[in-house]
Design a protein around this motif. Sequence first.
Motif, PDB file in Angstrom:
ATOM      1  N   PRO A 275      51.538 -30.412  45.637  1.00 13.46           N
ATOM      2  CA  PRO A 275      52.900 -29.983  45.331  1.00 13.46           C
ATOM      3  C   PRO A 275      52.967 -28.458  45.261  1.00 13.46           C
ATOM      4  CG  PRO A 275      51.805 -30.729  43.349  1.00 13.46           C
ATOM      5  CD  PRO A 275      50.838 -30.954  44.479  1.00 13.46           C
ATOM      6  N   VAL A 276      54.163 -27.926  45.401  1.00 17.57           N
ATOM      7  CA  VAL A 276      54.371 -26.492  45.243  1.00 17.57           C
ATOM      8  C   VAL A 276      55.054 -26.285  43.899  1.00 17.57           C
ATOM      9  CG1 VAL A 276      55.446 -24.442  46.206  1.00 17.57           C
ATOM     10  CG2 VAL A 276      54.648 -26.271  47.725  1.00 17.57           C
ATOM     11  N   SER A 277      54.383 -25.556  43.022  1.00 14.91           N
ATOM     12  CA  SER A 277      54.949 -25.349  41.688  1.00 14.91           C
ATOM     13  C   SER A 277      56.268 -24.604  41.781  1.00 14.91           C
ATOM     14  CB  SER A 277      53.985 -24.529  40.836  1.00 14.91           C
ATOM     15  OG  SER A 277      52.783 -25.232  40.680  1.00 14.91           O
ATOM     16  N   GLY A 278      57.075 -24.768  40.744  1.00  8.90           N
ATOM     17  CA  GLY A 278      58.356 -24.078  40.698  1.00  8.90           C
ATOM     18  C   GLY A 278      58.153 -22.586  40.470  1.00  8.90           C
ATOM     19  N   HIS A 279      59.199 -21.827  40.732  1.00 10.74           N
ATOM     20  CA  HIS A 279      59.140 -20.382  40.514  1.00 10.74           C
ATOM     21  C   HIS A 279      59.170 -20.067  39.020  1.00 10.74           C
ATOM     22  CE1 HIS A 279      60.480 -18.942  44.726  1.00 10.74           C
ATOM     23  NE2 HIS A 279      59.950 -20.140  44.806  1.00 10.74           N
ATOM     24  N   ASN A 280      58.456 -19.018  38.650  1.00 10.67           N
ATOM     25  CA  ASN A 280      58.596 -18.499  37.296  1.00 10.67           C
ATOM     26  C   ASN A 280      59.842 -17.620  37.256  1.00 10.67           C
ATOM     27  OD1 ASN A 280      56.154 -19.690  36.652  1.00 10.67           O
ATOM     28  ND2 ASN A 280      54.986 -17.850  37.203  1.00 10.67           N
ATOM     29  N   LEU A 281      60.509 -17.632  36.115  1.00 16.92           N
ATOM     30  CA  LEU A 281      61.710 -16.802  35.981  1.00 16.92           C
ATOM     31  C   LEU A 281      61.462 -15.698  34.959  1.00 16.92           C
ATOM     32  CD1 LEU A 281      64.635 -19.391  35.844  1.00 16.92           C
ATOM     33  CD2 LEU A 281      63.689 -18.205  37.827  1.00 16.92           C
TER      34      LEU A 281
END
Lengths: 374, 599
Positions: free
Chosen positions: B223-229
Amino acid sequence: MSIVLTPHYEDASRRGWQYRLHLDAPLLFALIAVSALGLIVLYSAGGGDIELVERQLVRLGIAFTGMLVVAQLPPRLLQRLTPWIFVIGILLLLAVLISGEASGGAQRWLNLYFVRFQPSEMMKLAVPMMVAWYLANTRLPPTGRQLLASATLIAVPTLMIAKQPDLGTSLLIASSGIFVVFLAGLQWRLLAFFSVLATAAAPLLWHFMRDYQRQRVMTLLHPESDPLGSGYHIIQSKIAIGSGGLFGKGWMNGTQSQLDFLPERSTDFIFAVLGEEFGFFGILLLFTFYAIIVVRGIMISIQAQDTYTRLLAGSLSMTFCVYFIVNTGMVTGLLPVVGLPLPMISYGGTSIVTLMAGFGILMSIQTHRKLLPT
Amino acid sequence: MNRAILLLVSGCLLLCILFARLVYLQVVAHEHFTTLSEDNRVKLQPIPPNRGLIYDRNGLILAENLPSYRLEITPEQIDDMGTTLSALEDIIEIRDIDRTRFEKLRRRKPRFEAIPLRFHLNDEEVARFSVNRHRFPGVDITAGLARHYPQGPLAVHALGYVGRIDEKALKTLDSSNYRGTSHVGKNGIEKTYEELLHGKVGFQQVEITAQGRIIRVLNRTPPVSGHNLYLTLDSRVQAVAEQAFGDYSGTAIAIDPNNGDVLAFVSLPTYDPNPFVNGIDYDDYAALRNNDKEPLFNRALRGQYPPGSTVKPFMGLAGLESGVSSSHSSTYCPGFYRLAGKDRKYHDWKRSGHGTVDLNIAITQSCDVYFYDLAQSLGIDRIHDYLQHFGFGKATGIDIQGELSGLLPSKDWKRSHRDLPWFPGETIITGIGQGFFLVTPIQLATATAALANGGRMLQPQIVHADQEAESDELVPHQPQLHETITIKEQQHWDQVIAAMTDVVHSARGTARHIGKDSPYRIAGKTGTAQVFGLKEEEKYDAEAIAEKLRDHALFIAFAPLDEPKIAVAVIVENGGGGGSVAAPIARKILDAYLVEAPS
C-alpha cells in the motif's frame, strides 16, 4: 459316457492355480489395479491423510477376503441358498423401514449391535440372484406370467429402498433385475412396450419424487441458477475436471481438491479429483480397468454352463457398468446427483464389500465350470 | 449369448457419451474451467495503507498512529466460550458493548477467523494477560495501528477525528480504495483531507481454501501510505488561547495576515476526540450531546454571531471611501439617535452621550450614534456592497468542511428570503453590527487580517504543506488571494487603523487596559453583541440577566501595528463587555505568538 477332453479342460490345466484357488486372473488383476489407483487418488482427496488410506486398505482387505470366500462357494450352493437370501433381505429391509437408524435424512442402516448394516447393499446381490433363480427354473424365453412375477421380485425391494430414500441404490437394484430378465430373452416387442411405458411413466415418477430429488434434477438442468446452493457440487466438480485438462495438475496438486472447493471429494465426487489431478489420460486408465472388468464379466457369462450362472454373471457385470457410468455421469454433470459412490474408488465400506462379493460370485461361476461340455 | 454382447455394446455407447463429455470438459472448455479454477483459488486481499500523520507548524505531532493491542478470540479453538469469557473477565475488563459486538461478529465470520473482543488494551492489561496466556488457548493479543490524538482536546474542532466507517460513509467512499480500511475522517481536517491522509490500498494475492483460510501469499503490491499534513496551527498559541477563556464558552481565530495561515482555531468548550476513534460509549456521547455548553458545536466554523461594534472600523472605512463622511465630519451624540419624523429612539450604550464625535472618537469610544447616523447616510445597499469585499456574508473557503456563511443583509436579501420590504430602522442597527447581520469567527478574523495587510483578502488556510510518506520533501499549499480591496485613498485606511490603535493605546480607548503594558502596538476594536433585544426604554443589567442571555463579548485586533504578523477575532459567549473580557484573551494570544515565540 466316455470322458472327452475338451478345450476347456486343456484351458483349465494351463491355468491350474486359478482353478485351485477359484480365482480369475484377468478380473483379479483389473480389480487390484483399480483398487491401487483408488488408494492413490484417495490419499490426495483426503489431503494427504494416511490414516484415511489405511482404513480404506483394511476395508479392501476385508472385501478381497470376502471375495475369496464367496469364490469358493460352488454356484449350485448359491443357487440353493438364493430364495433364503432374498427372503432374509426383504425382512431386513422391512426392519429398516420400521426401526432403522436415520443417517443424513435417510433410513438405511440397521443396527445389529455388533455391526451397522445396510440391507440395501445385500439386495444388490440378492435381487439378480433371485430373478435368475426364478427364471432358471422356468422355460425360456419367459412368458407374460413369468415376466410379471419377475417384475414383482424386482419392484418390491426397489420400492422399499426408494422409500428409505436411496434413489441411487434402488436404481442399481432395479437395473440388475432388469438385466437378468433381458438376458433371459425378453421379447423385443415387450421390451419396446416397456420402454414406452417407462417413458410415459417419467412424469409420474416426478410426481413421486421428494423435493430434494426434484431439486437435483432441476440443478442438473440449470446448475448456475443456484451456484452456492444445490448447484455448487456440480459446478465445482466440472471446474475440477475441466481444469485438469489432458494431463491433469499432478498428484496432490489439484487446487479444487486440495483447497476444499470440491465437496464430497473422497466419497461420491472422488472422480473429479482423479480428473483434476490426472487429467483425461488418468480417467482413460481407470476406464480401461473398468472395461476389462465388465468385458471379462460378460465373457464369464457367455462361457457359463447353466442358465442361472449365465444370467447372474451377465447381470452383475452390467450392473457394475451402470454403477460407474451413473457416478461418472453425475460428477461430469450429465446425470442428476443421485448419491452413488464411484465403485472401488470412493471412500466407504459397505459398497466395496458387496461389490467384491459379486466379483467372488463371478469367479466362482468361472472356476466351478464342469470339465465336460454341457 | 448375443444378448450379452448387445448389452456390452450399449454399455460402450454410454461410455462413448461419457468420453464425449470428458473431451468437452477437459479439452474444448479446458481454458474456461482453468480460469474458473484460478478464480476460485486466488483471492485478492487488500492491505490498508497507513494513515498520514498530522503535525502543527512547529512539527509537534497532533494525530498519530499508535500500536494498539487488541484481544482476539478464535472460536474454532475454544471448547466452551462461556467459561473462557468469564475467566477472561477476571483479568481484563469486558464491557457489555464489547460482548455484544463480539457475539455479532462471531455469527458472521468463519470459525477459524480471529474475532476482536477488546480494543486498546493498556499496558497493564497486556501484561496481566501475558502472564495468564497459557490458560487461554485460542485467545491472543494482536498489535495493530490505531489513530491517536496525543494532544487530546487541543484544537479538536480544527483537527476532527476518525471513526469507524459506517454505512452512510460507505456510500460516499471509493469502495475499492477503502477495502480493508476500518476508519475514515469524520470531521475537521481528518475529514476534509481524507483523500490525502488515507493513501492507496495495497493488495496481496493469496491462495485460499473454500472456507477462506489463507494458504500462502502469491504476490504483493504494497500500500501507499497517506500524506502527512503540516498545519498552520501553532499548538502553543492554541493552548494559550484555549486556557485564556477560563470557564467561558467561545471562539477565537488567529490568522497571519501575510498569508492567511490560521495560527489558532479555538472553539470552547472542547472535548477529547480519542474515545470517538473506536466508538464512544453511548452514555459518554449522550453527556457530550446534552451538555448545555455544546462542546460538539464547532463555533469557530459554524457559530454565527452579531458582530456588534467590531464592525465599526469597517463601517468607518465604508463611510470614508464612499465619500459620505470624512475624518473631519462630526456628529453630535446626545445619547440616542432618532430618525427624522420618527419617535423611536436608538440608544447609545452610553446613555449620557458622547457629545461631539468624529470618526476617531467614534471608534475609540465606540460611539453608537455616530454609526447610526453614518449607516443612515450610507443606506443598507451601500453598506452591503462595501462590506462584502471584506468577505462578510460568504464562506471564507477555509480548508475545513462545514463552514457557514454568516449573513450580510441587503434589501434584495430581505425581499427574497423574508418576503418583506427593508425598514429604515434596520439600516440603523446594522451600523453597529446588530439586527440581521451575522458573522462567523473565521470571517471576522479574515476581515481583520485584510484590514491589517492593506486590503488583501486571503483565504484562510489551516494546512500549509503535505508530505508523501517516506519523502523528505514538503509540498507547500500556496496561499489563495480572493481579492484585493480597492483603496481609494490610503489616508482613509490609515485613519481607521489609527483609531483602532487608539482603542488600545489612548487614555479613553475601550480596550486601554490591554494596551498599557504592551511591548508592541496593537490595533483593535471591542464589541458587544446582544443576545436578545432590549426594548426602547429598558436598561441592560448584566447582574439581573441569566448568564445564558448575557451579551457576547467580542474583540478584533492585529499586531504589531507597523508590521502586522497576527490578526485575531475573539468571541466570548455571554462574556459581557468586549473590552473587559474579550480583549485580555486576545492580548494573551498576541503575546503567545509575538513575545513568547520560540527562537
